[in-house]
Design a protein around this motif. Structure first.
Motif, PDB file in Angstrom:
ATOM      1  N   UNK A 179       0.823  -1.200   0.000  1.00 35.67           N
ATOM      2  CA  UNK A 179       0.000   0.000   0.000  1.00 35.67           C
ATOM      3  C   UNK A 179       0.861   1.255   0.000  1.00 35.67           C
ATOM      4  N   UNK A 180       0.290   2.320  -0.484  1.00 37.20           N
ATOM      5  CA  UNK A 180       0.953   3.603  -0.512  1.00 37.20           C
ATOM      6  C   UNK A 180       1.253   4.088   0.902  1.00 37.20           C
ATOM      7  N   UNK A 181       2.471   4.522   1.137  1.00 33.62           N
ATOM      8  CA  UNK A 181       2.823   5.004   2.479  1.00 33.62           C
ATOM      9  C   UNK A 181       2.529   6.488   2.611  1.00 33.62           C
ATOM     10  N   UNK A 182       1.910   6.839   3.721  1.00 32.21           N
ATOM     11  CA  UNK A 182       1.578   8.242   3.971  1.00 32.21           C
ATOM     12  C   UNK A 182       2.835   8.984   4.439  1.00 32.21           C
ATOM     13  N   UNK A 183       3.107  10.152   3.877  1.00 31.02           N
ATOM     14  CA  UNK A 183       4.334  10.865   4.252  1.00 31.02           C
ATOM     15  C   UNK A 183       4.353  11.191   5.742  1.00 31.02           C
ATOM     16  N   UNK A 184       5.540  11.217   6.261  1.00 32.61           N
ATOM     17  CA  UNK A 184       5.724  11.591   7.664  1.00 32.61           C
ATOM     18  C   UNK A 184       5.284  13.028   7.881  1.00 32.61           C
ATOM     19  N   UNK A 185       4.495  13.257   8.883  1.00 31.93           N
ATOM     20  CA  UNK A 185       4.089  14.629   9.182  1.00 31.93           C
ATOM     21  C   UNK A 185       4.615  15.031  10.542  1.00 31.93           C
ATOM     22  N   UNK A 186       5.465  16.047  10.523  1.00 33.42           N
ATOM     23  CA  UNK A 186       5.967  16.585  11.782  1.00 33.42           C
ATOM     24  C   UNK A 186       5.318  17.937  11.967  1.00 33.42           C
ATOM     25  N   UNK A 187       4.993  18.289  13.175  1.00 34.98           N
ATOM     26  CA  UNK A 187       4.485  19.636  13.406  1.00 34.98           C
ATOM     27  C   UNK A 187       5.550  20.411  14.155  1.00 34.98           C
ATOM     28  N   UNK A 188       6.007  21.477  13.549  1.00 34.63           N
ATOM     29  CA  UNK A 188       7.047  22.295  14.178  1.00 34.63           C
ATOM     30  C   UNK A 188       6.452  23.625  14.602  1.00 34.63           C
ATOM     31  N   UNK A 189       6.916  24.075  15.726  1.00 33.34           N
ATOM     32  CA  UNK A 189       6.512  25.361  16.243  1.00 33.34           C
ATOM     33  C   UNK A 189       7.653  26.321  15.975  1.00 33.34           C
ATOM     34  N   UNK A 190       7.415  27.303  15.129  1.00 32.32           N
ATOM     35  CA  UNK A 190       8.499  28.222  14.770  1.00 32.32           C
ATOM     36  C   UNK A 190       8.246  29.550  15.470  1.00 32.32           C
ATOM     37  N   UNK A 191       9.136  29.916  16.358  1.00 33.06           N
ATOM     38  CA  UNK A 191       8.877  31.123  17.136  1.00 33.06           C
ATOM     39  C   UNK A 191       9.382  32.374  16.431  1.00 33.06           C
ATOM     40  N   UNK A 215     -12.422   3.779   8.695  1.00 31.39           N
ATOM     41  CA  UNK A 215     -12.244   5.154   9.172  1.00 31.39           C
ATOM     42  C   UNK A 215     -13.118   5.414  10.401  1.00 31.39           C
ATOM     43  N   UNK A 216     -14.349   4.906  10.369  1.00 36.22           N
ATOM     44  CA  UNK A 216     -15.241   5.083  11.530  1.00 36.22           C
ATOM     45  C   UNK A 216     -14.597   4.477  12.777  1.00 36.22           C
ATOM     46  N   UNK A 217     -13.959   3.323  12.602  1.00 36.74           N
ATOM     47  CA  UNK A 217     -13.301   2.677  13.741  1.00 36.74           C
ATOM     48  C   UNK A 217     -12.140   3.525  14.253  1.00 36.74           C
ATOM     49  N   UNK A 218     -11.338   4.073  13.333  1.00 32.45           N
ATOM     50  CA  UNK A 218     -10.217   4.925  13.728  1.00 32.45           C
ATOM     51  C   UNK A 218     -10.687   6.214  14.405  1.00 32.45           C
ATOM     52  N   UNK A 219     -11.832   6.721  13.957  1.00 32.75           N
ATOM     53  CA  UNK A 219     -12.394   7.943  14.552  1.00 32.75           C
ATOM     54  C   UNK A 219     -13.136   7.641  15.852  1.00 32.75           C
ATOM     55  N   UNK A 220     -13.228   6.360  16.192  1.00 33.45           N
ATOM     56  CA  UNK A 220     -13.968   5.914  17.376  1.00 33.45           C
ATOM     57  C   UNK A 220     -15.359   6.529  17.438  1.00 33.45           C
ATOM     58  N   UNK A 221     -16.113   6.370  16.373  1.00 35.64           N
ATOM     59  CA  UNK A 221     -17.465   6.945  16.328  1.00 35.64           C
ATOM     60  C   UNK A 221     -18.323   6.288  17.403  1.00 35.64           C
ATOM     61  N   UNK A 222     -19.304   7.022  17.941  1.00 34.34           N
ATOM     62  CA  UNK A 222     -20.094   6.494  19.060  1.00 34.34           C
ATOM     63  C   UNK A 222     -21.197   5.523  18.640  1.00 34.34           C
ATOM     64  N   UNK A 223     -21.335   5.245  17.360  1.00 31.88           N
ATOM     65  CA  UNK A 223     -22.398   4.349  16.893  1.00 31.88           C
ATOM     66  C   UNK A 223     -21.843   3.024  16.386  1.00 31.88           C
ATOM     67  N   UNK A 224     -22.711   2.020  16.436  1.00 33.66           N
ATOM     68  CA  UNK A 224     -22.322   0.709  15.915  1.00 33.66           C
ATOM     69  C   UNK A 224     -22.429   0.715  14.391  1.00 33.66           C
ATOM     70  N   UNK A 225     -21.482   0.086  13.732  1.00 28.92           N
ATOM     71  CA  UNK A 225     -21.496   0.027  12.271  1.00 28.92           C
ATOM     72  C   UNK A 225     -21.388  -1.423  11.821  1.00 28.92           C
ATOM     73  N   UNK A 275      -6.691   9.370   5.192  1.00 22.47           N
ATOM     74  CA  UNK A 275      -5.869   9.071   4.015  1.00 22.47           C
ATOM     75  C   UNK A 275      -5.624   7.565   3.910  1.00 22.47           C
ATOM     76  N   UNK A 276      -5.397   6.946   5.057  1.00 18.74           N
ATOM     77  CA  UNK A 276      -5.142   5.505   5.054  1.00 18.74           C
ATOM     78  C   UNK A 276      -6.376   4.731   4.572  1.00 18.74           C
ATOM     79  N   UNK A 277      -7.544   5.114   5.084  1.00 15.45           N
ATOM     80  CA  UNK A 277      -8.791   4.446   4.673  1.00 15.45           C
ATOM     81  C   UNK A 277      -9.045   4.660   3.185  1.00 15.45           C
TER      82      UNK A 277
END
Ligand code: BES
Ligand code: MN
Ligand code: ZN
Length: 515
Positions: free
Chosen positions: A1-13, A318-328, A193-195
């Motif tokens: 499967x296609x790999x999702x790019x690494x995402x880093x979040x940087x705080x630039x002051x 995706x619903x499982x990853x989002x932990x939706x409150x309903x049964x699917x 993106x993964x789903x």
């Protein structure tokens, strides 16, 4: 499967520094001012954009990208400006589209790592005040990540490092509140993106690999990764379930069909309040048309005829990853439609699981046959609503083209909710009528109904009115006909140019999240 790019979040002051980010490309979004010229963003590129503005080199029109190569030692070697268009015209969907364009451009310029100045999305005056900063940022990142897909399964030269686009993406913001929000949102975007990419991989799989057995084995593996319950029915089980129509369609195929059921159960939350949504997907792994055989032109596209099933799979993951409150519950019916000595013949009469009889006058109207049985089966899970997804009719492209899919059903509030959530996610859905009069076109002299009519009028509605015969009284139901939108949506910048789109996975998952 296609790999999702690494995402880093940087705080630039202080100032944006490509050196600290150690990337080859800085990405800056640029709005147009009211004179349709590039408005200067804040930060280290302000002067440069100002010059490009004055010499008319870069107008910052929506979707336009401008690459500059510096080769400098203290900056990234490249900079890319992406145009957002006029600030007062901007929308979430436009930003998402720009994210898609940005990815394509980074990839074609062979960037391996990029740093995106998030704050440039809010740098101009005139951005409508109802658009929250976090929503703009999320939309851009969605566009980037959803655009980052390539179907590589059967390429012998798997090339992660060269032409696939950046393997590392850094998001930079000076706003610490925004950074905190992004740290929460980015994992959810990655999950989407993964789903999407699993749905796309499934849909793109050629039918000599992508058999019913192949998909049921994959589903089982994914179920254990995502914490879902998985039940697989083979043809003997289907016979026990009296799924006569499902089995009839597969009769001409060498490969055996499967019905796959995945179940997601919310944990921890107040269980008494949860609802159950059943998703039902058409999974024809190849549609030759059967004895009513299709013309050979573009018949290869019929490997995508299981995209309804792939879409409901993506949605439940995706619903499982989002932990939706309903049964699917996701019910996917996989089989092949092939001509053969044992294949169903036009005029054959077959009994459905529900007990109704169907005269099959056209073996190419097979999707509605398999769905009839699994729709009936889905009622056993006592859902509060059933939504089916299918590449059901070529007629939907005649009616609506490729810029939206069709929704039909028996419950306007369900349909309205689907359309609203679709709209919020840039996935357009248009309602077609479902008057019961249309069932007159399917009256049979021999059986309770026929599966098609003799002319091609109102084909999408006829498909849906057939399905409606298998929905029990009082069950809210909606049907999405995605035949025109399941693949080749290259006009949407964050969908692949060709092949499976992955459209409607996000809409379905998010609908269930706040059902
Ligand atoms: N899988 C096709 C529908 C389809 C057509 C999907 C083009 C994607 C692109 C479906 O099974 C089919 O063949 N439908 C027939 C119905 C007709 C025989 C009533 C059609 O659309 O022609
Ligand atoms: Mn068909
Ligand atoms: Zn089909």
């Amino acid at each position: 499967m296609w790999k999702i790019p690494l995402l880093e979040i940087r705080f630039i002051s202080s100032k944006v520094s490509a050196q600290t980010s150690a990337v080859d490309t800085d990405v800056v979004a640029v709005y147009q001012d009211s004179t349709k010229k590039a408005a200067t963003p804040g930060g280290q590129y302000a002067a440069l954009v100002g010059r490009l503005r004055n010499n008319g080199f870069f107008t910052a029109a929506h979707g336009l990208a401008q690459y500059l190569r510096f080769g400098g030692k203290n900056t990234a070697s490249d900079c890319m400006f992406v145009g957002l268009g006029q600030a007062n015209d901007v929308s979430i969907e436009k930003i998402r589209a720009v994210g898609g364009h940005a990815w394509t451009k980074l990839k074609s310029n062979k960037s391996k790592s990029a740093a995106f100045d998030i704050d440039s999305l809010f740098s101009a005056r005139g951005v409508p005040s109802h658009l929250a900063q976090i929503d703009l940022a999320v939309a851009f990142i969605e566009g980037l990540l959803f655009g980052a897909y390539e179907y590589q399964t059967h390429k012998t030269k798997q090339d992660d490092s060269h032409d696939s686009g950046p393997a590392k993406l850094i998001l930079m913001t000076k706003n610490s509140g925004l950074r905190l929000q992004l740290e929460k949102e980015v994992p959810l975007i990655k999950a989407a993106a993964e789903a999407l990419n699993i749905t796309r991989d499934w849909s793109n799989e050629p039918s000599n690999y992508g058999t019913p057995e192949f998909f049921s084995a994959k589903a089982k593996k994914l179920a254990s990764e995502y914490g879902l319950k998985c039940t697989i029915l083979n043809e003997r089980d289907a016979a026990r379930q009296k799924m006569g129509l499902f089995l009839a369609v597969g009769q001409g195929a060498e490969r055996e069909g499967r019905v796959v059921v995945l179940e997601y159960m919310p944990k921890g939350k107040i269980r008494s309040k949860k609802k159950t949504v059943a998703l039902v997907g058409k999974g024809i792994t190849f549609d030759s048309g059967g004895i009513s055989i299709k013309p050979s032109l573009r018949m290869e596209e019929m490997k995508h005829d299981m995209t309804g099933a792939a879409t409901v799979l993506g949605a439940i993951l995706l619903a499982a990853r989002l932990r939706v409150p309903n049964r699917v519950v996701a019910v996917m019916a996989f089989t092949e439609n092939m001509p053969d000595g044992k294949a169903i013949q036009p005029g054959n009469v077959v009994k459905a699981r529900s007990g109704k009889t169907v005269e099959i006058i056209n073996t190419d109207a097979e999707g509605r046959l398999i769905l009839a049985d699994v729709l009936d089966y889905a009622h056993d899970f006592k859902p509060d609503a059933i939504i089916d997804v299918a590449t059901l009719t070529g007629a939907v492209s005649v009616a609506l083209g490729k810029y939206c899919c069709a929704v039909l059903g028996n419950d306007d509030s369900l349909i309205d909710a689907i359309r609203r959530v679709g709209n919020e996610n840039g996935e357009r859905i248009w309602q077609l009528p479902l008057y019961d009069d249309y069932f007159d076109d399917l009256k049979s002299d021999t059986a309770d109904m026929k599966n098609s009519a003799n002319d091609a009028h109102g084909g999408t509605i006829r498909g849906a009115i057939f399905l409606k015969q298998f929905i029990r009284k009082g069950m809210p139901w909606a049907h999405l006909d995605i035949a025109a939108t399941s693949s080749n949506l290259g006009h949407i910048p964050y969908y692949p140019k060709r092949g499976a789109s992955g459209a409607y996975v996000r809409t379905l998952a998010k609908l269930i999240a706040d059902f």
